[in-house]
Motif scaffolding. Structure first.
Motif, mmCIF file in Angstrom:
data_model
loop_
_atom_site.group_PDB
_atom_site.id
_atom_site.type_symbol
_atom_site.label_atom_id
_atom_site.label_comp_id
_atom_site.label_asym_id
_atom_site.label_seq_id
_atom_site.Cartn_x
_atom_site.Cartn_y
_atom_site.Cartn_z
ATOM 1 N N PHE A 104 0.827 -1.201 0.000
ATOM 2 C CA PHE A 104 0.000 0.000 0.000
ATOM 3 C C PHE A 104 0.860 1.249 0.000
ATOM 4 O O PHE A 104 1.943 1.261 0.596
ATOM 5 N N ASN A 105 0.385 2.317 -0.623
ATOM 6 C CA ASN A 105 0.990 3.621 -0.351
ATOM 7 C C ASN A 105 0.232 4.200 0.842
ATOM 8 O O ASN A 105 -0.767 3.631 1.295
ATOM 9 N N ARG A 106 0.690 5.309 1.369
ATOM 10 C CA ARG A 106 0.072 5.876 2.581
ATOM 11 C C ARG A 106 -1.416 6.166 2.409
ATOM 12 O O ARG A 106 -2.217 5.859 3.286
ATOM 13 N N CYS A 107 -1.781 6.755 1.303
ATOM 14 C CA CYS A 107 -3.179 7.127 1.101
ATOM 15 C C CYS A 107 -4.065 5.902 0.944
ATOM 16 O O CYS A 107 -5.161 5.852 1.504
ATOM 17 N N GLN A 108 -3.586 4.917 0.201
ATOM 18 C CA GLN A 108 -4.357 3.673 0.058
ATOM 19 C C GLN A 108 -4.563 3.025 1.426
ATOM 20 O O GLN A 108 -5.664 2.573 1.760
ATOM 21 N N LEU A 109 -3.503 2.991 2.211
ATOM 22 C CA LEU A 109 -3.581 2.368 3.525
ATOM 23 C C LEU A 109 -4.548 3.121 4.437
ATOM 24 O O LEU A 109 -5.375 2.500 5.109
ATOM 25 N N SER A 110 -4.465 4.437 4.449
ATOM 26 C CA SER A 110 -5.373 5.207 5.313
ATOM 27 C C SER A 110 -6.825 4.996 4.888
ATOM 28 O O SER A 110 -7.709 4.840 5.743
ATOM 29 N N ARG A 111 -7.087 4.923 3.587
ATOM 30 C CA ARG A 111 -8.456 4.656 3.109
ATOM 31 C C ARG A 111 -8.926 3.261 3.518
ATOM 32 O O ARG A 111 -10.077 3.075 3.915
ATOM 33 N N GLU A 112 -8.034 2.270 3.416
ATOM 34 C CA GLU A 112 -8.387 0.905 3.831
ATOM 35 C C GLU A 112 -8.724 0.865 5.318
ATOM 36 O O GLU A 112 -9.705 0.238 5.724
ATOM 37 N N LYS A 170 0.900 -1.470 22.836
ATOM 38 C CA LYS A 170 2.009 -2.131 23.543
ATOM 39 C C LYS A 170 2.440 -3.429 22.872
ATOM 40 O O LYS A 170 3.551 -3.893 23.095
ATOM 41 N N ASN A 171 1.582 -4.029 22.067
ATOM 42 C CA ASN A 171 1.955 -5.255 21.365
ATOM 43 C C ASN A 171 3.013 -4.996 20.293
ATOM 44 O O ASN A 171 3.692 -5.922 19.880
ATOM 45 N N TRP A 172 3.140 -3.762 19.871
ATOM 46 C CA TRP A 172 4.086 -3.396 18.817
ATOM 47 C C TRP A 172 5.108 -2.399 19.362
ATOM 48 O O TRP A 172 5.246 -1.290 18.839
ATOM 49 N N PRO A 173 5.866 -2.746 20.394
ATOM 50 C CA PRO A 173 6.726 -1.753 21.049
ATOM 51 C C PRO A 173 7.802 -1.159 20.154
ATOM 52 O O PRO A 173 8.022 0.053 20.170
ATOM 53 N N ALA A 174 8.474 -1.979 19.373
ATOM 54 C CA ALA A 174 9.555 -1.458 18.534
ATOM 55 C C ALA A 174 9.011 -0.529 17.460
ATOM 56 O O ALA A 174 9.546 0.554 17.223
ATOM 57 N N SER A 175 7.943 -0.939 16.800
ATOM 58 C CA SER A 175 7.372 -0.117 15.735
ATOM 59 C C SER A 175 6.737 1.139 16.286
ATOM 60 O O SER A 175 6.907 2.226 15.741
ATOM 61 N N PHE A 176 5.990 1.004 17.372
ATOM 62 C CA PHE A 176 5.297 2.173 17.895
ATOM 63 C C PHE A 176 6.260 3.177 18.518
ATOM 64 O O PHE A 176 5.956 4.358 18.594
ATOM 65 N N ALA A 177 7.446 2.729 18.908
ATOM 66 C CA ALA A 177 8.456 3.648 19.439
ATOM 67 C C ALA A 177 8.815 4.717 18.407
ATOM 68 O O ALA A 177 9.155 5.843 18.757
ATOM 69 N N TYR A 178 8.718 4.374 17.122
ATOM 70 C CA TYR A 178 8.989 5.336 16.063
ATOM 71 C C TYR A 178 7.883 6.386 15.954
ATOM 72 O O TYR A 178 8.074 7.428 15.348
ATOM 73 N N CYS A 179 6.714 6.083 16.504
ATOM 74 C CA CYS A 179 5.543 6.920 16.284
ATOM 75 C C CYS A 179 5.106 7.692 17.531
ATOM 76 O O CYS A 179 4.573 8.788 17.414
ATOM 77 N N LYS A 180 5.299 7.120 18.696
ATOM 78 C CA LYS A 180 4.808 7.733 19.928
ATOM 79 C C LYS A 180 5.513 9.055 20.188
ATOM 80 O O LYS A 180 6.735 9.133 20.172
ATOM 81 N N ASP A 181 4.721 10.082 20.402
ATOM 82 C CA ASP A 181 5.230 11.426 20.703
ATOM 83 C C ASP A 181 6.153 11.962 19.616
ATOM 84 O O ASP A 181 7.034 12.763 19.877
ATOM 85 N N LYS A 182 5.977 11.488 18.402
ATOM 86 C CA LYS A 182 6.789 11.955 17.282
ATOM 87 C C LYS A 182 5.861 12.473 16.191
ATOM 88 O O LYS A 182 4.645 12.331 16.258
ATOM 89 N N SER A 183 6.450 13.028 15.185
ATOM 90 C CA SER A 183 5.677 13.534 14.058
ATOM 91 C C SER A 183 5.089 12.352 13.285
ATOM 92 O O SER A 183 5.820 11.488 12.805
ATOM 93 N N LEU A 184 3.769 12.332 13.179
ATOM 94 C CA LEU A 184 3.085 11.240 12.488
ATOM 95 C C LEU A 184 2.996 11.529 10.990
ATOM 96 O O LEU A 184 3.158 12.674 10.577
ATOM 97 N N PRO A 185 2.742 10.521 10.187
ATOM 98 C CA PRO A 185 2.631 10.733 8.740
ATOM 99 C C PRO A 185 1.567 11.777 8.413
ATOM 100 O O PRO A 185 0.493 11.797 9.033
ATOM 101 N N ASP A 186 1.875 12.626 7.467
ATOM 102 C CA ASP A 186 0.922 13.649 7.019
ATOM 103 C C ASP A 186 -0.021 12.999 6.021
ATOM 104 O O ASP A 186 0.377 12.642 4.923
ATOM 105 N N LEU A 187 -1.273 12.864 6.415
ATOM 106 C CA LEU A 187 -2.263 12.244 5.548
ATOM 107 C C LEU A 187 -3.253 13.261 4.998
ATOM 108 O O LEU A 187 -4.253 12.893 4.406
ATOM 109 N N SER A 188 -2.927 14.532 5.155
ATOM 110 C CA SER A 188 -3.858 15.590 4.745
ATOM 111 C C SER A 188 -4.106 15.598 3.236
ATOM 112 O O SER A 188 -5.165 16.007 2.772
ATOM 113 N N LYS A 189 -3.143 15.134 2.443
ATOM 114 C CA LYS A 189 -3.312 15.108 0.991
ATOM 115 C C LYS A 189 -4.073 13.879 0.514
ATOM 116 O O LYS A 189 -4.363 13.730 -0.657
ATOM 117 N N CYS A 190 -4.400 12.992 1.454
ATOM 118 C CA CYS A 190 -5.139 11.772 1.093
ATOM 119 C C CYS A 190 -6.616 12.084 1.040
ATOM 120 O O CYS A 190 -7.403 11.351 0.549
#
Length: 140
Positions: free
Chosen positions: A24-32, A120-140
């Motif tokens: 998926f690209n970001r927009c496809q994923l957000s729509r799904e 919490k089930n995804w600690p390594a992956s979510f560490a990249y996202c928690k309290d950080k800049s999230l993907p910009d989906l405004s153009k989706c």
């Protein structure tokens, strides 16, 4: 003529046994995710988590040092949530069923995980996202 038929049957069986993956690209994923009724306020969090967990790829398999394996778009592990080769785990499913384009079972299990333990089930992956800049989906 029968030889041609045998070749056709063999090729059909080979093709039908292969997993069909989707990236998926970001927009496809957000729509799904919206289509599967993920809360709109959490879509960027889920997209971020999925990007870091699986690269937005449905057939991703990750073998971990602890003898467990994570499967699919959401990288759901066979430690608790699914079982290799047979139905089982808290999601009562085969892990291999997480590796195709059909997201129904993936979403059902990911939502069950989230309802029980949150991100919490995804600690390594979510560490990249928690309290950080999230993907910009405004153009989706």
């Amino acid at each position: 003529m029968s030889r041609l038929l045998l070749v056709w049957v063999a090729l059909t069986l080979i093709d039908s046994s292969q997993q069909h993956a989707r990236v998926f690209n970001r927009c496809q994923l957000s729509r799904e995710l919206l289509r599967y009724n993920f809360p709109r306020a959490q879509i960027a969090n889920w997209v971020c988590l999925i990007e870091h967990a699986s690269g937005r790829t449905t057939d991703k398999v990750t073998n971990h040092n602890n003898a467990y394996t994570s499967f699919g778009l959401f990288q759901i592990n066979n430690k608790e949530w699914c079982k290799k080769g047979k139905r089982g785990g808290h999601c009562n499913m085969k892990c291999e069923d997480l590796l195709n384009e059909d997201l129904n079972d993936d979403v059902r299990c990911a939502k069950r995980i989230y309802d029980r333990v949150g991100f919490k089930n995804w600690p390594a992956s979510f560490a990249y996202c928690k309290d950080k800049s999230l993907p910009d989906l405004s153009k989706c």
